[in-house]
Design a protein around this motif. Sequence first.
Motif: not given
Length: 288
Positions: A87-100
Motif C-alpha cells: 500500500k502507499n506509505g509502506l516502508v521496506l527495510v532490507d536486512h539482506t547483505t546485497a549489492s548497493a
Amino acid sequence: MANIGFIGLGVMGYPMAGHLQRAGHNVTVYNRTASKARQWVAEHAGSAADTPALAAVDQDYVMLCVGNDDDLRSVVTGEDGVLTGAKNGLVLVDHTTASADVARELAALAAKQGVGFLDAPVSGGQSGAEKGQLTIMVGGDEAVFDLLRPVMKCYARMLQLMGPVGSGQLTKMVNQICIAGLVQGLAEALNFAQNAGLNGEAVVEVISKGAAQSWQMENRHKTMLAGEFDYGFAVDWMRKDLAIVLAEAQRNGAQLPVTALVDQFYSDVQAMGGGRWDTSSLIARLKR
C-alpha cells in the motif's frame, strides 16, 4: 505498535522476527520453506502468509532478510512479490547483505508506488540476532530512518544512518573487508603458535589484552585451536559477500589485494568440503 511483515526466516531472520513479536508488534512472516514459517508461528504466535505479496498486505513495514540480489528481486518485484501487495506509505527495510546497486534499483521501483525503502544490512551473526544485539548500518532518507529506528532497536545494539540508499550496503562491504583480513591474520597467528610449541590459549590470554585484541580473537580462538567450525557465518556466505565487495571495488577503483587473496583462501576451504564451516575455518587450510 506496528503491523509488520517479515520475509526470510533463516538463522538471522527467524530470531529477528521473534524480537519484533515479543516487543508487541503484529508480525506476519513469509518463508520460502513454508514449514519454517509454521514453526515460527507455533513458537511466537503472529501469523504466516503464503506469498510475499500477502505478507505485505495492510502492513506498515516489511522487513526483508533473504539470500542475495536475485532472491531480493524475486520477493520484492516477482509475480507474488511485496510490491504487488504494498500500500502507499509502506516502508521496506532490507536486512539482506546485497549489492548497493540492487538497493538503489529496488528503492526507485518502490518510490513509484509511494513505498519507502531502507537498505539496512546487519552484522553480529546468529548469536547477535538471537540476543537482539546486532549492528545495523542503514542507507536511506533520514525521516524514514527516524520512523523505523524504534522498530529496528528491537534487535539492535548499534543503529546508524550512513547516507542515501546504498550507503548501508557499502558500509557492510567495509565490515566484510575488515573481517576477512582479521580472520586470516588470526588463523596464521594461531597456527604459528601451535607450530612453535606454544600453548595457544595462553598466548591469546596475553596478547588479547594488548593491541592485537579483536572480537574474532576473543570469540573464535578456542574453536579455531580445536578445529571446530560450526559457530558462525558460513564460508559460502562470506564468499558471496566478498564477490559483491570485489565487484564494487572494480567500479570505484579501490585496491583490495588482501581481500582478493583471502577470498581465494576461502575458495580453498570450499574445495576441502568446508563451504558450511564458519569463517574462522581459514586455519584449516594451513594444516593440510
